[in-house]
Design a protein around this motif. Sequence first.
Motif, short mmCIF file in Angstrom:
data_model
loop_
_atom_site.label_atom_id
_atom_site.label_comp_id
_atom_site.label_asym_id
_atom_site.label_seq_id
_atom_site.Cartn_x
_atom_site.Cartn_y
_atom_site.Cartn_z
N PHE A 106 42.64 42.47 47.49
CA PHE A 106 42.90 41.23 48.23
C PHE A 106 43.07 40.03 47.31
N SER A 107 42.34 40.02 46.19
CA SER A 107 42.49 38.89 45.27
C SER A 107 43.87 38.86 44.63
N LEU A 108 44.34 40.01 44.15
CA LEU A 108 45.64 40.05 43.49
C LEU A 108 46.80 39.91 44.48
N LEU A 109 46.68 40.53 45.65
CA LEU A 109 47.73 40.36 46.66
C LEU A 109 47.78 38.91 47.14
N GLY A 110 46.62 38.29 47.28
CA GLY A 110 46.60 36.88 47.68
C GLY A 110 47.29 36.00 46.66
N LEU A 111 47.05 36.25 45.38
CA LEU A 111 47.74 35.49 44.34
C LEU A 111 49.24 35.75 44.35
N GLY A 112 49.62 37.00 44.64
CA GLY A 112 51.04 37.32 44.72
C GLY A 112 51.72 36.57 45.86
N PHE A 113 51.09 36.54 47.04
CA PHE A 113 51.68 35.82 48.18
C PHE A 113 51.69 34.31 47.93
N LEU A 114 50.67 33.81 47.22
CA LEU A 114 50.66 32.38 46.90
C LEU A 114 51.82 32.03 45.97
N CYS A 115 52.06 32.85 44.96
CA CYS A 115 53.19 32.60 44.06
C CYS A 115 54.52 32.69 44.81
#
Length: 304
Positions: A54-63
Amino acid sequence: MGENASFWESLIYAHPTCTTWKQEAEGSIYHLASIFFVVGFMGGSGFFGLLYVFSLLGLGFLCSSVWAWLDVCAADIFSWNFVLFAICFVQFVYVTYQVRSVAFDREFQELYSALFQPLGISLTVYRKIVLCCDAEVITLEKEHCYAMQGKTPIDKLSLLVSGRIRVTVDGEFLHYIFPLQFLDSPEWDSLRPTEEGIFQVTLTAETDCRYVAWRRKKLYLLFAKHRFISRLFSILIGSDIAEKLYALNDRVHVGQGFRYDIRLPNFYHVALPETPPVQPSHQPHHLQRGSPRRKPAGVTNCGS
């Protein structure tokens, strides 16, 4: 069939095709988002695996949201990516809260690492097991008895955390119980849930001991609610009983230099020719349901 064919044809061909491709690549933010997605989907299972994903996917969606806002200038792409970022953020906070809520004392954490974690038991399942024993570790002082032969009722199941317990019958030594072994697994296995009984052996602390105890009725209620936990304890108790049987096997013999072996049931009758013939049954007499701590008839200790 004609209508279906026209539908698929319109779906495939009724939109403009890409005749020319962009020569320049997208900005670094877009590629950074793609990297986060690739690394994020490599996460594992369990609480910490979910935090990773969830942390890495969240950063991906934020970018991706930033890329859609600054480079593409598309409100729909920005909206979808930002919504997915918010969902990942909420999930990350929720899993973090769950991890903090299943924190244990040092002894329970060590017990989980040594016994339950190698079996793949999750922290949520382990938390149910710990709550069933009221998250309490009981102290037994040196030379104090956990159970007395013919007196103590069998009303709980206990697991030794530290120390050493001496098991005797009629004052005669049988075997030791070491950490990560159950104190009363043979007694537990010898009774059905509705039956009652008393200990046929005496359990004495050779050192200061610490153990975890589950009350019999409370543990059976947990088994009724969670079949997985019931199967888990069945495996642990069965393995523990097997270890105790082999410990007894190492200390006994049947005279004339022969060693009694619990893995060879016929050997018991061959070594005792004077014993009258026994009617055939589904199980050998000395392996019938009962406490494995009980010494087989006609068998003496090595030191006697």
